[in-house]
Each structure stands twice: as C-alpha cells, then as structure tokens.
Design a protein around this motif. Structure first.
Motif, short mmCIF file in Angstrom:
data_model
loop_
_atom_site.label_atom_id
_atom_site.label_comp_id
_atom_site.label_asym_id
_atom_site.label_seq_id
_atom_site.Cartn_x
_atom_site.Cartn_y
_atom_site.Cartn_z
N ALA A 161 -51.99 24.70 -17.48
CA ALA A 161 -51.14 24.38 -17.17
C ALA A 161 -50.45 24.58 -18.26
CB ALA A 161 -50.45 22.60 -16.03
N ALA A 162 -49.99 24.11 -19.41
CA ALA A 162 -48.95 24.19 -20.00
C ALA A 162 -48.48 25.49 -20.64
CB ALA A 162 -48.97 23.33 -21.81
N LYS A 163 -49.81 26.23 -20.78
CA LYS A 163 -49.88 27.40 -20.89
C LYS A 163 -49.79 28.05 -20.25
CE LYS A 163 -53.19 26.74 -24.94
NZ LYS A 163 -54.81 26.83 -25.65
N ALA A 164 -50.06 28.47 -19.10
CA ALA A 164 -49.69 29.42 -18.22
C ALA A 164 -48.12 28.98 -17.26
CB ALA A 164 -50.56 29.14 -16.86
N LYS A 165 -47.63 28.03 -18.11
CA LYS A 165 -46.39 27.72 -17.90
C LYS A 165 -45.61 27.47 -16.29
CE LYS A 165 -44.23 29.80 -21.30
NZ LYS A 165 -43.20 30.52 -22.54
N VAL A 166 -46.94 26.54 -15.48
CA VAL A 166 -46.99 26.52 -13.94
C VAL A 166 -46.19 25.11 -13.82
CG1 VAL A 166 -48.77 28.14 -13.38
CG2 VAL A 166 -49.57 26.36 -14.20
N PRO A 167 -46.56 24.68 -12.78
CA PRO A 167 -46.15 23.38 -12.25
C PRO A 167 -47.51 22.68 -12.06
CG PRO A 167 -45.34 24.98 -10.18
CD PRO A 167 -44.87 25.04 -11.32
N VAL A 168 -47.09 21.03 -12.24
CA VAL A 168 -48.33 20.37 -11.80
C VAL A 168 -47.71 19.32 -10.87
CG1 VAL A 168 -49.71 21.02 -14.00
CG2 VAL A 168 -47.60 19.08 -13.77
N CYS A 169 -49.02 19.00 -9.70
CA CYS A 169 -48.58 17.63 -8.97
C CYS A 169 -49.56 16.52 -9.15
CB CYS A 169 -49.38 18.12 -7.97
SG CYS A 169 -48.92 16.67 -6.42
N LEU A 170 -49.69 15.85 -9.90
CA LEU A 170 -50.37 14.71 -10.35
C LEU A 170 -50.46 13.54 -9.13
CD1 LEU A 170 -48.69 14.10 -13.66
CD2 LEU A 170 -50.49 15.36 -13.13
N MET A 171 -52.33 13.40 -8.63
CA MET A 171 -51.69 12.09 -8.06
C MET A 171 -52.34 11.19 -8.77
SD MET A 171 -54.25 12.02 -4.18
CE MET A 171 -55.30 12.23 -4.94
N HIS A 172 -52.05 10.03 -7.64
CA HIS A 172 -53.10 8.95 -8.40
C HIS A 172 -54.37 8.61 -7.36
CE1 HIS A 172 -53.88 4.78 -7.83
NE2 HIS A 172 -53.88 4.72 -8.98
N ALA A 173 -55.24 8.44 -7.42
CA ALA A 173 -57.16 8.07 -6.96
C ALA A 173 -57.04 6.95 -8.06
CB ALA A 173 -57.84 9.36 -6.80
N LYS A 174 -58.16 6.08 -6.81
CA LYS A 174 -58.78 4.82 -8.12
C LYS A 174 -60.25 5.13 -7.99
CE LYS A 174 -59.08 -0.02 -8.24
NZ LYS A 174 -58.25 -0.55 -9.32
N GLY A 175 -61.44 5.34 -8.83
CA GLY A 175 -62.44 5.95 -9.18
C GLY A 175 -62.51 7.35 -8.89
N THR A 176 -63.52 8.30 -8.25
CA THR A 176 -63.92 9.11 -7.21
C THR A 176 -63.95 9.30 -6.04
OG1 THR A 176 -66.19 8.71 -7.82
CG2 THR A 176 -65.08 9.46 -10.15
N PRO A 177 -64.09 10.41 -5.94
CA PRO A 177 -64.41 10.80 -4.34
C PRO A 177 -65.82 9.89 -3.64
CG PRO A 177 -63.87 12.82 -4.72
CD PRO A 177 -63.25 12.09 -6.65
N GLU A 178 -66.98 9.84 -4.19
CA GLU A 178 -68.05 9.28 -4.07
C GLU A 178 -67.66 7.60 -3.81
OE1 GLU A 178 -69.34 12.79 -7.22
OE2 GLU A 178 -67.29 11.51 -6.35
N THR A 179 -66.85 7.12 -4.35
CA THR A 179 -66.71 5.14 -5.06
C THR A 179 -65.70 5.11 -4.56
OG1 THR A 179 -65.80 5.87 -7.22
CG2 THR A 179 -68.22 5.64 -7.59
N MET A 180 -64.84 6.07 -4.47
CA MET A 180 -62.70 5.31 -4.28
C MET A 180 -62.78 4.26 -3.24
SD MET A 180 -61.26 8.80 -3.12
CE MET A 180 -61.23 9.44 -1.46
N GLN A 181 -63.77 4.82 -2.14
CA GLN A 181 -63.18 3.18 -0.99
C GLN A 181 -63.98 1.76 -0.78
OE1 GLN A 181 -60.67 4.46 -0.42
NE2 GLN A 181 -60.74 4.07 1.16
#
Length: 337
Positions: free
Chosen positions: A187-207
């Motif tokens: 992202a830094a090298k490409a100079k593009v914006p980013v979105c950072l999301m919160h997730a607890k664990g991975t999709p396999e285990t998060m719930q």
C-alpha cells in the motif's frame, strides 16, 4: 484511567452556538460522552474535550481514492466468490460480475469493492493464485469500462498487488494488515488508501464464543494501534479508513454496542467505514431468514450511521440505500440552513 470521547452526534437541526462540526460534515455535536474503563460514562460540553482529541473529531477528512468524504458515500459489494453469505455464486461468472459492477455504479455506488475470498463465519482460506484469478480479471474489465474507484477486499499482499496492477485504487483488509505483514508495504509503495477492519480471530474461528472486556473500547484500541502501524509503514494517516468490523467475531450485543458507539471512532481522525449490510443480526432482530430479506433493516442501519457522521457505507443494495440517504440529506440538510 484511560478516557475515550464519543461525540453525541446530531443532524437535521440548527447547530447550537456551542457546537462543533463532526469530521467536517453536516453532522455536529455540542456534547461528548466520556467513557472510562470500569468507570462508566458521563457527559461533558464539547468545548472541554482535550484539544488533540477535538481536532480529530472536527477536522475535515480529505478525499479517499478521489471520493470526497463530506457526505455519506456508498461502497457497492461485488463478491466474485461461490460461497459469500449473501450473494455467493451470483457474480462469479465474469460477465455477470461486470454487469453488476456497472449497474451498481449507475445506481449510485461511489466505490466498487471486489472480493475473491469469502470471510463469512466458518469460511476457509482461499489459495492466493485462485483469489487472484477471481479478482484481477474483473477489476481490469471494470477499469476498461469505467473510472469508478475500485477497492480490493483482501488480506494478502500478492492479491493486492495483482489488483492494483489491474486498476484497483484502494486496499480493504478485514484483518487490518495483520494477516500478511507485506501488505502495508504494498500500500505504501503504491500510494493508495487503505481500510483497516477489526476482526477477532479468523473467519474459520471468529464466531466461536467471542468475548471482550469492553467491545467498544477494545475495538477502538485495536484500530488505533493498527492505524499507527500502517502509518509507520508509510501510509499517510489521512489515507487510512477504519471499520469496526460488525459481525466479525462479535455477538448480537457486541454489534449493537459498536453501532451505538460508532461516533467514538471519529476520535481516530480517519474516515469510518461501516459494513453491516444484510448481516445475520438484522434478521435476528427484525426478521428475515434469508439475507435478501434484510434490505430494510440494512437501510435503517445505514441511515443511523450516516446521522453519526460515518463516511462510507458498504452495502449490497445500492438504490435503496442511496434513495434513503438522498431523502434524509435533502430534509435534514435543509433544516440546518
């Protein structure tokens, strides 16, 4: 004791003499709720908020991927996957995906978010080569037909690199750049914006029985630390978007707490993205066994968030959301002049 400041956002009324603009938009606040870990919540006048916090709460957000952050913006969801929770398999054929992307733009989507790996609860990780094969060609096809900003929804540096080469202009990571350490450098090298999301664990285990000391404050602290980390990697702070991650390692009550407190995230000084569209808790509360039956509830949440200054709404149903926002802003914005 740590203190967290949540502006009590208002919209559609004439601002008071003691008010401040919220993130440079039409929402405003003259009161702030102060949250303390283990110490409850109390209200103070906005003018008593520390200067650095007040600056983050009030300053206008620069454009993201060329999209102004002065009014609520719509990010249209394009899942080119066979197994996403709402539209899996509907747009995994390239022709249907392209048609849907262009239709969403025509209906009013400001950004198209392309994802090639389902992150629904229980979903398995997709190999990098397969994720690239799903996403890069459709991004290139959209770019050949449109200049709409395109977001690549991925956790992986190689997938993001291929997407950027194909014409993507934003990286949206459900893991907040913790899954693949190389993604921040991309992202830094490409100079593009980013979105950072919160997730607890991975999709396999998060719930699997997610728990928090205080979900609102815990998610805020996590996003604050991740913003600092990507900024240290070379991404400008004003090009970082934050997302509290509704439904990602959260119970129904966790989701509701985050929605009630969503205005707190303005304290990070970044645009806020909310992705609650068609999620299960909407059906649990309001009815709608199938994801397609949760449109009205999704629009209700979008309006709730917009009235609290949320800048980007990630949704499936573009026309319904835009129509509601246009009416709300026509009525409420006029009331403030």
């Amino acid at each position: 004791m740590s203190q967290y400041y949540r502006p009590v956002a208002r919209f559609g009324e004439v601002p008071t003499p003691q008010s401040f603009p919220l993130a440079g938009g039409l929402c405003w606040f003259d009161t702030v709720a102060v949250h303390e870990r283990g110490g409850g919540v109390h209200a103070i006048p906005a003018g008593e908020v520390p200067d650095d916090v007040l600056g983050n709460l009030t300053c206008a957000r620069p454009p993201v991927a060329g999209v102004a952050m002065t009014d609520p913006r719509i990010m249209g969801i394009l899942n080119v996957t066979p197994d996403s929770f709402s539209d899996g398999g509907q747009f995994d054929a390239p022709e249907r995906a392209l048609d849907h992307a262009l239709a969403m733009q025509n209906e009013g989507a400001d950004i198209i978010d392309v994802g090639g790996e389902s992150t629904r609860p229980g979903a398995a990780e997709v190999p990098i080569a397969e994720e690239i094969a799903r996403t890069a060609p459709i991004i290139a096809a959209i770019r050949a037909r449109s200049d709409v900003p395109i977001s690549i929804d991925t956790r992986k540096a190689q997938v993001a690199t291929a997407a950027l080469e194909a014409g993507a202009t934003l990286i949206n990571d459900v893991a907040a750049f913790t899954f693949d350490p190389k993604l921040a450098d991309v992202a830094a090298k490409a100079k593009v914006p980013v979105c950072l999301m919160h997730a607890k664990g991975t999709p396999e285990t998060m719930q699997n029985d997610p728990s928090y000391e205080d979900v609102l404050l815990d998610v805020y602290d996590f996003l604050s630390s991740r913003v600092d980390a990507v900024v240290a990697s070379g991404v400008p702070r004003d090009q970082v978007v934050v997302d509290p991650g509704i439904g990602f390692g959260k119970t129904l009550e966790h989701n509701l707490s985050l929605l009630r407190g969503i205005a707190m995230f303005h304290g990070l000084g970044c645009p806020i993205l909310l992705g609650a569209s068609r999620k299960r808790f909407i059906g649990t509360i309001g009815g709608g066994k199938d994801a397609s039956d949760r449109v009205s509830g999704s629009v209700a949440i979008a309006l709730f968030a917009a009235r609290r200054g949320v800048q980007i709404l990630r949704v499936h149903d573009i026309f319904a959301t835009k129509q509601a926002l246009d009416l709300e802003w026509a009525i409420g914005g006029a009331a403030m002049t």
